[in-house]
Design a protein around this motif. Structure first.
Motif, mmCIF file in Angstrom:
data_model
loop_
_atom_site.group_PDB
_atom_site.id
_atom_site.type_symbol
_atom_site.label_atom_id
_atom_site.label_comp_id
_atom_site.label_asym_id
_atom_site.label_seq_id
_atom_site.Cartn_x
_atom_site.Cartn_y
_atom_site.Cartn_z
ATOM 1 N N GLN A 1 0.814 -1.218 0.000
ATOM 2 C CA GLN A 1 0.000 0.000 0.000
ATOM 3 C C GLN A 1 0.846 1.265 0.000
ATOM 4 O OE1 GLN A 1 -3.524 -0.036 2.333
ATOM 5 N NE2 GLN A 1 -3.616 2.167 2.574
ATOM 6 N N ALA A 2 1.941 1.290 0.768
ATOM 7 C CA ALA A 2 2.770 2.501 0.821
ATOM 8 C C ALA A 2 3.358 2.830 -0.544
ATOM 9 C CB ALA A 2 3.888 2.323 1.848
ATOM 10 N N LEU A 3 3.848 1.810 -1.234
ATOM 11 C CA LEU A 3 4.391 2.025 -2.574
ATOM 12 C C LEU A 3 3.303 2.475 -3.536
ATOM 13 C CD1 LEU A 3 6.900 -0.939 -3.156
ATOM 14 C CD2 LEU A 3 7.416 1.500 -3.292
ATOM 15 N N VAL A 4 2.156 1.828 -3.470
ATOM 16 C CA VAL A 4 1.048 2.185 -4.360
ATOM 17 C C VAL A 4 0.624 3.633 -4.116
ATOM 18 C CG1 VAL A 4 -1.375 1.751 -4.903
ATOM 19 C CG2 VAL A 4 0.199 -0.167 -4.666
ATOM 20 N N ASN A 5 0.547 4.044 -2.865
ATOM 21 C CA ASN A 5 0.180 5.429 -2.564
ATOM 22 C C ASN A 5 1.096 6.410 -3.289
ATOM 23 O OD1 ASN A 5 -1.893 4.638 -0.923
ATOM 24 N ND2 ASN A 5 -0.812 4.996 1.001
ATOM 25 N N ASP A 6 2.391 6.096 -3.323
ATOM 26 C CA ASP A 6 3.347 6.999 -3.959
ATOM 27 C C ASP A 6 3.214 7.013 -5.477
ATOM 28 O OD1 ASP A 6 4.419 7.940 -1.609
ATOM 29 O OD2 ASP A 6 6.015 6.451 -1.528
ATOM 30 N N THR A 7 2.659 5.950 -6.073
ATOM 31 C CA THR A 7 2.485 5.966 -7.532
ATOM 32 C C THR A 7 1.449 7.006 -7.950
ATOM 33 O OG1 THR A 7 0.730 4.262 -7.646
ATOM 34 C CG2 THR A 7 3.032 3.492 -7.669
ATOM 35 N N TYR A 8 0.596 7.455 -7.024
ATOM 36 C CA TYR A 8 -0.394 8.479 -7.355
ATOM 37 C C TYR A 8 0.220 9.876 -7.403
ATOM 38 C CZ TYR A 8 -4.099 5.059 -7.180
ATOM 39 O OH TYR A 8 -4.893 3.972 -7.453
ATOM 40 N N ARG A 9 1.514 9.958 -7.145
ATOM 41 C CA ARG A 9 2.242 11.206 -7.364
ATOM 42 C C ARG A 9 2.901 11.206 -8.747
ATOM 43 N NH1 ARG A 9 2.794 10.588 -1.605
ATOM 44 N NH2 ARG A 9 2.194 12.522 -0.554
ATOM 45 N N THR A 10 2.535 10.212 -9.545
ATOM 46 C CA THR A 10 2.962 10.122 -10.944
ATOM 47 C C THR A 10 1.717 9.952 -11.814
ATOM 48 O OG1 THR A 10 3.115 7.698 -11.131
ATOM 49 C CG2 THR A 10 4.970 8.831 -10.076
ATOM 50 N N ASP A 11 1.925 9.825 -13.122
ATOM 51 C CA ASP A 11 0.799 9.620 -14.040
ATOM 52 C C ASP A 11 0.566 8.146 -14.355
ATOM 53 O OD1 ASP A 11 -0.107 12.272 -14.553
ATOM 54 O OD2 ASP A 11 1.670 12.627 -15.778
ATOM 55 N N LEU A 12 1.148 7.235 -13.592
ATOM 56 C CA LEU A 12 1.065 5.807 -13.909
ATOM 57 C C LEU A 12 -0.366 5.295 -14.014
ATOM 58 C CD1 LEU A 12 4.006 4.438 -11.713
ATOM 59 C CD2 LEU A 12 3.874 4.416 -14.214
ATOM 60 N N ILE A 13 -1.270 5.805 -13.172
ATOM 61 C CA ILE A 13 -2.647 5.304 -13.170
ATOM 62 C C ILE A 13 -3.361 5.633 -14.478
ATOM 63 C CG2 ILE A 13 -3.689 7.359 -12.134
ATOM 64 C CD1 ILE A 13 -4.595 3.662 -11.367
ATOM 65 N N LEU A 14 -2.828 6.603 -15.223
ATOM 66 C CA LEU A 14 -3.429 6.976 -16.503
ATOM 67 C C LEU A 14 -2.892 6.143 -17.666
ATOM 68 C CD1 LEU A 14 -3.383 10.891 -16.359
ATOM 69 C CD2 LEU A 14 -5.146 9.322 -15.520
ATOM 70 N N THR A 15 -1.754 5.472 -17.465
ATOM 71 C CA THR A 15 -1.078 4.829 -18.586
ATOM 72 C C THR A 15 -0.945 3.313 -18.472
ATOM 73 O OG1 THR A 15 1.081 5.301 -17.549
ATOM 74 C CG2 THR A 15 0.253 6.899 -19.158
ATOM 75 N N TYR A 16 -1.178 2.769 -17.275
ATOM 76 C CA TYR A 16 -1.042 1.324 -17.087
ATOM 77 C C TYR A 16 -2.251 0.759 -16.340
ATOM 78 C CZ TYR A 16 3.880 1.770 -18.421
ATOM 79 O OH TYR A 16 5.047 2.013 -19.095
ATOM 80 N N PRO A 17 -2.624 -0.483 -16.633
ATOM 81 C CA PRO A 17 -3.693 -1.134 -15.862
ATOM 82 C C PRO A 17 -3.267 -1.263 -14.393
ATOM 83 C CG PRO A 17 -3.167 -2.394 -17.846
ATOM 84 C CD PRO A 17 -2.089 -1.360 -17.696
ATOM 85 N N PRO A 18 -4.218 -1.223 -13.482
ATOM 86 C CA PRO A 18 -3.872 -1.283 -12.050
ATOM 87 C C PRO A 18 -3.122 -2.550 -11.654
ATOM 88 C CG PRO A 18 -6.244 -1.463 -12.399
ATOM 89 C CD PRO A 18 -5.658 -1.021 -13.687
ATOM 90 N N TYR A 19 -3.413 -3.686 -12.317
ATOM 91 C CA TYR A 19 -2.712 -4.915 -11.931
ATOM 92 C C TYR A 19 -1.228 -4.840 -12.279
ATOM 93 C CZ TYR A 19 -2.285 -6.839 -16.690
ATOM 94 O OH TYR A 19 -1.938 -7.058 -17.998
ATOM 95 N N MET A 20 -0.871 -4.092 -13.356
ATOM 96 C CA MET A 20 0.539 -3.941 -13.718
ATOM 97 C C MET A 20 1.261 -3.045 -12.715
ATOM 98 S SD MET A 20 1.385 -5.761 -16.349
ATOM 99 C CE MET A 20 2.809 -5.003 -17.121
ATOM 100 N N ILE A 21 0.569 -2.018 -12.242
ATOM 101 C CA ILE A 21 1.156 -1.147 -11.227
ATOM 102 C C ILE A 21 1.385 -1.933 -9.943
ATOM 103 C CG2 ILE A 21 0.803 0.934 -9.836
ATOM 104 C CD1 ILE A 21 -0.905 2.031 -12.144
#
Length: 233
Positions: A150-170
């Motif tokens: 969860q901590a790592l995932v939280n930090d991915t929301y400070r990038t644009d990853l959620i717009l470019t990759y499916p959540p399972y890949m993140i």
């Protein structure tokens, strides 16, 4: 709501990474660079997190709000849509989409309490309508949450990853990243999954870039980016 990610608007709305980083022409006229845009988006994420703590909204609402913000600015400019109003409005909209509704007046109360901005409820409600149109009314967001990362995932929301990759890949990239940090050999496990390891590594490198360059942004660097936006008050 779509029964699964693959039939959802979220899946259909995934973008190419190079399209997400483009600076809108109106923002270029204000002197904004890609670096400035990245910093402003991180500032918006921080604003949403702070407001959510005040009004006691769960992390999923925060994640949805940040996704809305980032998606809006792939279509609209910071010059047109003030991020200082868009951020709290996205949180308000996400609270309704995630069935954790908070009162608009409460969001505005805490916005005024911790910032210099003086937007009123009517401003946020008007912006809500504009955001719905900008989002094409696609409000369902899937997230890559699992407790162990969860901590790592939280930090991915400070990038644009959620717009470019499916959540399972993140999620898989966060597991891969965690394995590297903990010096665990997970190669055989990933091979069994038959996922594209190049994409997993690309996602991981974006996470590394955030930690190396944006986890702590000096005030003067943040202010330099924000001061290029039109002054509305």
């Amino acid at each position: 709501m779509a029964a699964n990610f693959w039939t959802s608007s979220h899946c259909k709305e995934l973008l190419d990474a190079e399209k997400v980083g483009i600076v809108h022409p109106l923002d270029k006229e204000q002197g904004l660079t890609q670096e400035d845009v990245k910093i402003i988006k991180i500032n918006m994420s921080n604003c949403i997190r702070t407001l959510a703590q005040y009004v006691k909204l769960r992390q999923r609402v925060v994640a949805t709000a940040i996704t809305y913000c980032r998606r809006v600015y792939t279509r609209k400019s910071f010059t047109e849509y003030d991020p200082q109003l868009v951020a709290p409005t996205c949180l308000y909209l996400a609270s309704k989409a995630e069935e954790s509704t908070v009162q608009a007046k409460l969001v505005i109360f805490y916005l005024k309490k911790y910032s210099k901005h003086r937007y009123e409820i009517k401003d946020m409600l008007e912006m809500e309508m504009k955001l719905l149109e900008a989002l094409d009314y696609y409000l369902v967001i899937y997230h890559p949450y699992r407790p162990l990362i969860q901590a790592l995932v939280n930090d991915t929301y400070r990038t644009d990853l959620i717009l470019t990759y499916p959540p399972y890949m993140i999620a898989l990239a966060c597991i891969y990243f965690a394995c590297i940090i903990e010096e665990k050999d997970a190669q055989a496990w990933f091979e069994e999954l038959r996922v594209d390891m190049n994409e997993i590594k690309n996602i991981s490198m974006e996470i590394v870039d955030y930690y190396d360059n944006y986890r702590v942004i000096p005030d003067e660097k943040m202010n330099s980016a924000l001061n290029k936006l039109p002054h509305r008050f």
